[in-house]
Design an enzyme around this catalytic site. Structure first.
Site, PDB file in Angstrom:
ATOM      1  CE1 TYR A  18      -9.388   9.521   5.152  1.00 19.40           C
ATOM      2  CE2 TYR A  18     -10.031  10.176   2.934  1.00 19.40           C
ATOM      3  CZ  TYR A  18      -9.869  10.472   4.270  1.00 19.40           C
ATOM      4  OH  TYR A  18     -10.181  11.730   4.735  1.00 19.40           O
ATOM      5  CG  HIS A  23     -12.061   2.801   8.982  1.00 22.10           C
ATOM      6  ND1 HIS A  23     -12.662   1.825   9.758  1.00 22.10           N
ATOM      7  CD2 HIS A  23     -12.783   3.938   9.214  1.00 22.10           C
ATOM      8  CE1 HIS A  23     -13.678   2.356  10.412  1.00 22.10           C
ATOM      9  NE2 HIS A  23     -13.775   3.622  10.097  1.00 22.10           N
ATOM     10  CG  PHE A  68     -15.828  10.385   3.362  1.00 22.64           C
ATOM     11  CD1 PHE A  68     -14.490  10.037   3.465  1.00 22.64           C
ATOM     12  CD2 PHE A  68     -16.194  11.407   2.489  1.00 22.64           C
ATOM     13  CE1 PHE A  68     -13.517  10.694   2.729  1.00 22.64           C
ATOM     14  CE2 PHE A  68     -15.234  12.072   1.740  1.00 22.64           C
ATOM     15  CZ  PHE A  68     -13.893  11.713   1.854  1.00 22.64           C
ATOM     16  CG  ASN A  70     -19.220   9.755   8.722  1.00 23.30           C
ATOM     17  OD1 ASN A  70     -19.258   9.874   7.502  1.00 23.30           O
ATOM     18  ND2 ASN A  70     -18.885  10.756   9.524  1.00 23.30           N
ATOM     19  CG  ASP A  95     -12.574  -1.438   9.860  1.00 18.69           C
ATOM     20  OD1 ASP A  95     -13.503  -1.092   9.095  1.00 18.69           O
ATOM     21  OD2 ASP A  95     -12.246  -0.768  10.855  1.00 18.69           O
ATOM     22  CG  ASN A 116     -18.541   6.284  13.269  1.00 20.32           C
ATOM     23  OD1 ASN A 116     -19.264   6.146  14.254  1.00 20.32           O
ATOM     24  ND2 ASN A 116     -17.463   7.035  13.287  1.00 20.32           N
TER      25      ASN A 116
END
Length: 197
Positions: A18, A23, A68, A70, A95, A116
């Site tokens: 990622y 994000h 993560f 969320n 972001d 989230n």
């Protein structure tokens, strides 16, 4: 403004998969801030990697949750409790789909706007009254799902401009701690992400 301590949190998803995603721009900004202050991130029992420094005479804690996106909130709440940080001294860098790429906006409080990470942070802190440094990534093209868009890497043209954006977002965090919200908004809401020749 200063006083402290301050908790500056970058939102993102952990791991190399990622790392370049839109994000993850919060992580990118925190990495640059840690580089600027000459510290490196270390694992903290609160569930985040933390670097420490003094900025504008105040203790500054830089944090990247290891969870993560969320589930970013519990590590933020744990760090806030551990370091005894006032809610008004929590800064979240994230972001933002609803402002154009290369644009930075700052605000105190507000909703999560479908983000989230913010939703998790707000729920865990039990308050919306923390500061946000919103880094514009723009809207997805065509009918692309926003959830897919944020988990894609920046485009080739965007990657050329990305270092300037990350640098400016880091400047905004430093200004926020040193000069306060209103002065920083006045400076960053009215000028471009980088000087144009």
């Amino acid at each position: 403004m200063a006083a402290g301590p301050w908790l500056v949190v970058g939102l993102g998803n952990p791991g190399p998969t990622y790392a370049g995603n839109r994000h993850n721009i919060g992580f990118m900004v925190l990495d640059l801030l840690a580089e600027r202050v000459g510290d490196r991130f270390r694992a903290h029992r609160g569930g985040a990697d933390v670097a420490e420094a003094h900025l504008a005479g105040a203790r500054m804690l830089l944090a990247r949750p290891r969870s993560f996106m969320n589930t970013s909130g519990p590590p933020v709440a744990a760090l806030r409790a551990f370091f005894k940080v006032d809610i008004g001294h929590v800064v979240v860098v994230h972001d933002e789909l609803d402002i154009p790429f290369e644009t930075i906006r700052l605000k105190l409080g507000g909703g999560d706007n479908g983000h989230n990470g913010l939703r998790s942070v707000t729920a865990a802190l039990g308050s919306r009254d923390y500061l946000r440094v919103r880094v514009g990534i723009g809207r997805p093209p065509g009918r692309m799902n926003p959830a897919d868009f944020v988990l894609r890497d920046f485009s080739a043209p965007e990657r050329k401009e990305l270092p300037f954006l990350v640098d400016r977002a880091a400047d905004a965090v430093e200004s926020l701690l040193g000069s306060g919200l209103e002065a920083t908004q006045n400076a960053f809401h009215t000028s471009p992400a980088k000087p144009h020749s």
